[in-house]
Motif scaffolding. Structure first.
Motif, short mmCIF file in Angstrom:
data_model
loop_
_atom_site.label_atom_id
_atom_site.label_comp_id
_atom_site.label_asym_id
_atom_site.label_seq_id
_atom_site.Cartn_x
_atom_site.Cartn_y
_atom_site.Cartn_z
N GLY A 19 41.56 36.79 12.72
CA GLY A 19 42.27 37.24 13.76
C GLY A 19 42.51 35.32 14.60
N LYS A 20 42.62 34.68 15.36
CA LYS A 20 42.84 33.17 15.99
C LYS A 20 42.39 32.47 15.00
N MET A 21 41.02 32.37 15.10
CA MET A 21 40.47 31.53 14.03
C MET A 21 40.51 30.84 12.74
N GLY A 22 39.77 32.75 11.87
CA GLY A 22 39.45 33.18 10.70
C GLY A 22 41.85 32.87 10.27
N ILE A 42 39.63 40.71 4.62
CA ILE A 42 39.78 41.72 4.61
C ILE A 42 40.07 42.25 6.17
N ASP A 43 40.24 42.56 7.14
CA ASP A 43 40.68 43.12 8.25
C ASP A 43 41.29 44.44 8.72
N PRO A 44 40.84 45.31 8.41
CA PRO A 44 41.43 46.93 8.77
C PRO A 44 42.14 46.64 9.97
N HIS A 45 42.62 45.67 11.01
CA HIS A 45 42.99 46.08 12.45
C HIS A 45 44.06 44.80 12.31
N LEU A 46 44.94 44.34 10.67
CA LEU A 46 45.66 43.31 10.75
C LEU A 46 47.23 43.77 11.33
N LEU A 76 32.76 34.96 7.44
CA LEU A 76 32.69 36.19 8.56
C LEU A 76 33.50 35.29 9.30
N ALA A 77 34.25 36.08 9.79
CA ALA A 77 35.08 35.48 10.85
C ALA A 77 35.81 36.81 12.17
N VAL A 78 34.22 37.10 11.70
CA VAL A 78 35.21 39.13 12.99
C VAL A 78 34.15 38.17 14.60
N LYS A 79 34.63 38.93 15.41
CA LYS A 79 33.64 38.99 16.88
C LYS A 79 32.37 39.32 15.81
N PRO A 80 31.46 37.98 17.33
CA PRO A 80 29.81 38.86 17.29
C PRO A 80 29.37 40.07 17.52
N GLN A 81 30.30 40.54 18.61
CA GLN A 81 29.96 41.69 18.94
C GLN A 81 30.19 43.17 18.18
N SER A 102 29.34 31.49 7.97
CA SER A 102 29.83 32.11 9.21
C SER A 102 30.28 31.76 10.14
N ILE A 103 31.03 32.02 11.08
CA ILE A 103 31.91 31.22 11.98
C ILE A 103 31.57 32.15 13.42
N MET A 104 30.48 32.70 13.53
CA MET A 104 30.73 33.05 14.37
C MET A 104 29.88 33.34 15.57
N ALA A 105 30.26 32.52 16.56
CA ALA A 105 29.71 32.01 18.02
C ALA A 105 27.91 33.14 18.29
N GLY A 106 27.14 32.20 18.14
CA GLY A 106 25.51 33.05 18.57
C GLY A 106 25.06 33.34 17.14
N ILE A 126 30.83 26.45 13.49
CA ILE A 126 31.87 26.59 14.14
C ILE A 126 33.09 25.97 15.00
N PRO A 127 34.57 26.25 14.19
CA PRO A 127 35.01 25.57 14.24
C PRO A 127 36.05 25.64 15.81
N ASN A 128 37.13 24.91 15.37
CA ASN A 128 37.73 25.23 16.96
C ASN A 128 39.13 25.68 16.20
N1 NDP Z 1 38.56 31.34 18.75
C1 NDP Z 1 37.82 30.47 19.21
O1 NDP Z 1 38.57 29.76 19.07
C2 NDP Z 1 36.24 30.31 17.83
C3 NDP Z 1 35.80 31.52 17.28
N2 NDP Z 1 34.88 31.36 16.69
C4 NDP Z 1 34.32 32.99 16.20
O2 NDP Z 1 35.55 33.68 15.18
C5 NDP Z 1 35.70 34.79 15.23
C6 NDP Z 1 36.61 35.11 15.04
O3 NDP Z 1 36.69 34.93 16.73
P1 NDP Z 1 38.68 34.63 17.23
O4 NDP Z 1 39.02 34.81 15.75
O5 NDP Z 1 39.07 34.19 18.18
O6 NDP Z 1 38.97 36.73 17.03
P2 NDP Z 1 39.87 37.40 16.61
O7 NDP Z 1 39.82 38.42 17.58
O8 NDP Z 1 41.18 37.45 16.87
O9 NDP Z 1 39.97 37.58 15.17
C7 NDP Z 1 38.53 38.53 15.17
C8 NDP Z 1 39.62 39.84 13.29
O10 NDP Z 1 39.05 40.45 13.16
C9 NDP Z 1 39.10 42.04 13.29
N3 NDP Z 1 38.02 42.86 13.15
C10 NDP Z 1 37.49 43.77 14.19
N4 NDP Z 1 37.11 44.38 13.06
C11 NDP Z 1 36.66 44.24 12.81
C12 NDP Z 1 36.09 44.24 10.84
N5 NDP Z 1 35.54 45.81 10.76
N6 NDP Z 1 36.27 44.21 9.48
C13 NDP Z 1 36.99 43.38 9.81
N7 NDP Z 1 37.29 43.04 10.42
C14 NDP Z 1 37.61 43.08 12.09
C15 NDP Z 1 39.81 42.39 14.24
O11 NDP Z 1 41.13 43.00 14.44
P3 NDP Z 1 41.21 43.61 16.65
O12 NDP Z 1 41.54 42.63 16.99
O13 NDP Z 1 41.68 44.12 16.33
O14 NDP Z 1 39.96 43.64 16.94
C16 NDP Z 1 40.65 40.11 14.65
O15 NDP Z 1 41.58 40.51 14.03
C17 NDP Z 1 34.06 35.29 16.50
O16 NDP Z 1 33.39 35.40 15.74
C18 NDP Z 1 34.27 33.61 17.26
O17 NDP Z 1 32.29 33.30 17.99
C19 NDP Z 1 34.09 30.30 16.44
C20 NDP Z 1 35.22 29.38 17.41
C21 NDP Z 1 35.96 29.58 18.03
#
Ligand code: NDP
Ligand code: A1CAB
Length: 278
Positions: A19-22, A42-46, A76-81, A102-106, A126-128
């Motif tokens: 996503g945005k960060m990865g 690996i990102d099925p939603h890309l 690991l750059a998916v949302k922490p949730q 891992s760059i997942m917050a928390g 934790i990047p930005n």
């Molecule tokens: N954005 C920021 O400024 C920062 C973010 N972070 C951390 O980086 C992580 C990612 O954040 P960010 O890039 O903003 O979030 P994004 O939602 O942009 O990126 C996460 C990506 O992971 C995908 N995804 C969801 N579920 C899965 C799965 N099961 N397998 C693989 N990929 C999956 C999402 O798809 P979909 O959108 O369809 O769900 C999305 O493309 C977070 O943990 C956040 O805490 C850390 C520092 C800064």
């Protein structure tokens, strides 16, 4: 910059979540010489367009697990949730020696350790988002299992997108997340509210937005180019009895000014980081 050369990695960098960060980190690595065939996403939603563009550059996107070579790094750059569901899907890719970042917050080192075999080297970072232009800030903490070579590799990957600050105490990570991880949003908000305040003071909205944006980015550039402390740069704008002093009397109010407001904001983000630990 670290001595580790991204083109000489022992195996691919597997990115979970582009996503945005990865995605910004991947661009940084490719720019710095990571051969595309050593990048696996690996990102099925890309979105299809993004997946196709990556594949056209030679990056593997959502390949079947059995064709993925032993990763040098699993990032690991998916949302922490979604981590409790997503991380177990890629954990079996890890081999002895694979570095997990891992760059997942928390999400804590203990959370990561629960998902990987004992002894796996783990880095919580934790990047930005200024990473997108190579101007990111990353704060990182290693697990006890991280070797000097692992740390150099993590430094190379994080260093590809900006500066890296290592800490030894994981307890600092939530506050670091609140300052540098979330920090760019505070700065962009400043550009937004300054523009809105200019409009409220009578400026045409588009003019106000242009000069507010240029002021925030120009001030950031000056801060970057100068050796002077931020407080001195602020004082250099402030003529005694002038316009800036009038504004700063509001912004630097002891009880209602920027200081206590920012302290409350960073405390709220720090608390949220602790909640996201799960
Ligand atoms: N954005 C920021 O400024 C920062 C973010 N972070 C951390 O980086 C992580 C990612 O954040 P960010 O890039 O903003 O979030 P994004 O939602 O942009 O990126 C996460 C990506 O992971 C995908 N995804 C969801 N579920 C899965 C799965 N099961 N397998 C693989 N990929 C999956 C999402 O798809 P979909 O959108 O369809 O769900 C999305 O493309 C977070 O943990 C956040 O805490 C850390 C520092 C800064
Ligand atoms: O808002 C968030 O949770 C993520 C972590 C830091 C920046 N964005």
């Amino acid at each position: 910059m670290s001595d580790v050369v991204l083109k000489d990695l022992s195996g691919p960098v597997v990115l979970l979540g582009a996503g945005k960060m990865g995605g910004a980190m991947l661009e940084g690595w490719l720019k710095l010489g990571l051969p595309p065939h050593l990048a696996v996403v690996i990102d099925p939603h890309l979105p299809d367009s993004v997946a196709l563009a990556l594949k056209a550059r030679g990056v593997a996107v959502n390949p079947p697990a059995h064709v993925v070579a032993a990763p040098a790094v699993l990032l690991l750059a998916v949302k922490p949730q979604v981590a409790p569901d997503a991380v177990p899907q890629v954990a079996p890719l890890a081999r002895p020696g694979t570095l997990v970042v891992s760059i997942m917050a928390g999400r804590t080192l203990a959370f990561l350790a629960d998902h990987f075999p004992d002894g796996t080297p783990l880095v919580r970072a934790i990047p930005n988002t200024p990473a997108a232009i190579g101007r990111g800030v990353s704060v990182a903490v290693p697990s006890a299992t991280v070797s000097t070579a692992d740390r150099a590799l993590a430094s190379a990957l994080l260093g590809a997108i900006g500066i890296v600050e290592w800490v030894d105490d994981e307890a600092l990570m939530d506050a670091a997340t609140a300052v540098s991880g979330s920090g760019p949003a505070y700065v962009f908000l400043l550009a937004e509210v300054l523009a809105e305040a200019g409009r409220a003071a009578g400026l045409p909205a588009d003019l106000s937005a242009r000069i507010a944006r240029a002021t925030v980015s120009g001030s950031g550039a000056l801060l970057d180019a100068s050796d002077l402390p931020a407080a001195t740069l602020r004082q250099n704008v402030t003529s005694p009895g002038g316009t800036t002093a009038a504004a700063l009397a509001v912004l630097m109010h002891e009880a209602r000014g920027f200081g206590p407001l920012m302290e409350a904001a960073v405390a709220a983000a720090t608390r949220r980081g602790k909640e996201l630990a799960g």
